[in-house]
Write an enzyme that holds these catalytic residues in place. Structure first.
Site, PDB file in Angstrom:
ATOM      1  N   ALA A 102      -0.538  -5.878   9.156  1.00 35.28           N
ATOM      2  CA  ALA A 102      -0.896  -6.947   8.294  1.00 35.28           C
ATOM      3  C   ALA A 102       0.004  -6.918   6.796  1.00 35.28           C
ATOM      4  O   ALA A 102       0.391  -7.954   6.291  1.00 35.28           O
ATOM      5  CB  ALA A 102      -2.246  -6.639   7.761  1.00 35.28           C
ATOM      6  N   GLY A 103       0.366  -5.665   6.601  1.00 36.76           N
ATOM      7  CA  GLY A 103       1.225  -5.480   5.282  1.00 36.76           C
ATOM      8  C   GLY A 103       2.493  -6.384   5.582  1.00 36.76           C
ATOM      9  O   GLY A 103       3.097  -7.057   4.576  1.00 36.76           O
ATOM     10  N   ASP A 104       3.261  -6.230   6.824  1.00 36.77           N
ATOM     11  CA  ASP A 104       4.527  -6.892   7.191  1.00 36.77           C
ATOM     12  C   ASP A 104       4.276  -8.206   7.184  1.00 36.77           C
ATOM     13  O   ASP A 104       5.353  -8.742   6.666  1.00 36.77           O
ATOM     14  CB  ASP A 104       4.802  -6.058   8.430  1.00 36.77           C
ATOM     15  CG  ASP A 104       5.101  -4.523   8.431  1.00 36.77           C
ATOM     16  OD1 ASP A 104       5.308  -4.289   7.420  1.00 36.77           O
ATOM     17  OD2 ASP A 104       4.705  -4.050   9.517  1.00 36.77           O
TER      18      ASP A 104
HETATM   19  O1  RIB Z   1       3.507  -1.746   9.663  1.00 37.39           O
HETATM   20  C1  RIB Z   1       3.130  -1.529  10.928  1.00 37.39           C
HETATM   21  C2  RIB Z   1       4.340  -0.679  11.941  1.00 37.39           C
HETATM   22  O2  RIB Z   1       4.296   0.684  11.153  1.00 37.39           O
HETATM   23  C3  RIB Z   1       4.068  -0.486  13.296  1.00 37.39           C
HETATM   24  O3  RIB Z   1       4.591  -1.569  14.121  1.00 37.39           O
HETATM   25  C4  RIB Z   1       4.565   0.894  13.633  1.00 37.39           C
HETATM   26  O4  RIB Z   1       5.557   1.009  14.088  1.00 37.39           O
HETATM   27  C5  RIB Z   1       5.056   1.498  12.065  1.00 37.39           C
HETATM   28  O5  RIB Z   1       6.434   1.295  11.708  1.00 37.39           O
END
Ligand code: RIB
Length: 295
Positions: free
Chosen positions: A241-243
């Site tokens: 979600a943050g990504d």
């Molecule tokens: O932000 C989520 C990610 O954090 C996951 O996909 C996991 O691989 C870690 O890097």
């Protein structure tokens, strides 16, 4: 302007559980799934799905060919991805019934990024281009200093936070993305307004974007302070979600420079991401974000 996301790629093993396992306990998972993830990969995919052309740099092992296939499918340029003779990074992720997660990381090839690779890759970028970075690869200080030296604008999400992240590393950052836990670790306060002020002082060149989960998100930058309430959804998995937020915010701000609309779009995209299981594959395309009505 070119955009480079230099970060991690992980094979995520996601275990759905009733509650997180405790020390000494043996627990049956409800189900298990494999997804491609890693903060670098997820953020590059989010930016691309939001419509931003993006290059992804980092390291995978011989078992990481699937990442290149997905890059081709979603439109991420994998020219600067190196293959090392080490296993691709991996993560064991527990997701509980409330959609919360906890993550155990194995760095693998992500920890094989070298100073030479960074110099070589950044040699293809120019002043004004944008670097997106996190904290799951080796040589992070080198990456930030090399980007600053070359005049790249830096978007940094120092996650997962650890002892290697120090406040002085924020001085070259143009967009800092932190959640409330990371903000508190960096500036010693759990009050959003105090965090924004303290972090802004640490990033004099840029803007601070603070995410507060279901309490919304805030922006503090040269244009002012803005708040965006979170969209209300039923969370099934908060992984990535943050990504999603970071990739979407950057795609929007780089397109039209308006922080309020970037916050709103990023909040909506990440709200949609938490309604789906998985990592990169839970990130919605821009057309889905546009046609979905959320409150
Ligand atoms: O932000 C989520 C990610 O954090 C996951 O996909 C996991 O691989 C870690 O890097």
């Amino acid at each position: 302007m070119k955009v480079l996301c230099y970060g991690s790629l992980n094979l995520d093993h996601i275990y759905n559980v009733l509650e997180f396992i405790r020390p000494g306990e043996t627990l049956q998972a409800l189900s298990v799934e494999q997804h491609c993830g890693g903060k670098g990969f997820n953020q590059a995919v989010a930016a691309a799905k939001a419509g931003l052309p993006v290059y992804l740099a980092g390291c995978i092992g011989p078992d990481g060919g699937i990442f290149r296939e997905i890059c081709r499918t979603v439109g991420v340029d994998d020219t600067y991805l190196h293959e090392e003779n080490l296993p691709t990074g991996s993560a064991v992720i527990q997701v509980n019934q409330r959609g919360e997660n906890c993550i155990l990381l194995y760095g693998g090839a992500n920890q094989a990024v070298t100073e030479e690779q960074i110099e070589q890759t950044l040699g293809n970028f120019q002043p004004g281009d944008v670097l997106i970075a996190q904290n799951e690869i080796s040589q992070l200080p080198k990456l930030l200093s090399c980007a600053e030296k070359r005049g790249l604008r830096i978007a940094w999400n120092p996650s997962p936070m650890n002892e290697k992240i120090t406040p002085d590393m924020l001085s070259s950052v143009n967009w800092l993305f932190v959640n409330e836990v990371e903000a508190e670790q960096l500036c010693g306060s759990n009050q959003p307004e105090i965090c924004l002020d303290r972090l802004s002082a640490l990033c004099p060149k840029g803007a601070v974007i603070l995410t507060l989960g279901s309490a919304g998100s805030c922006y503090a930058g040269p244009e002012g302070h803005f708040f965006q309430p979170a969209f209300s959804v039923q969370a099934v998995d908060t992984t990535a979600a943050g990504d999603t937020f970071t990739g979407y915010f950057l795609a929007s701000i780089l397109k039209d420079g308006v922080p309020q609309s970037a916050l709103e779009l990023a909040s909506k995209a990440s709200a949609l991401a938490v309604t789906r299981k998985g990592a990169y594959d839970s990130i919605p395309w821009k057309r889905e974000v546009d046609r979905t009505a959320l409150n």
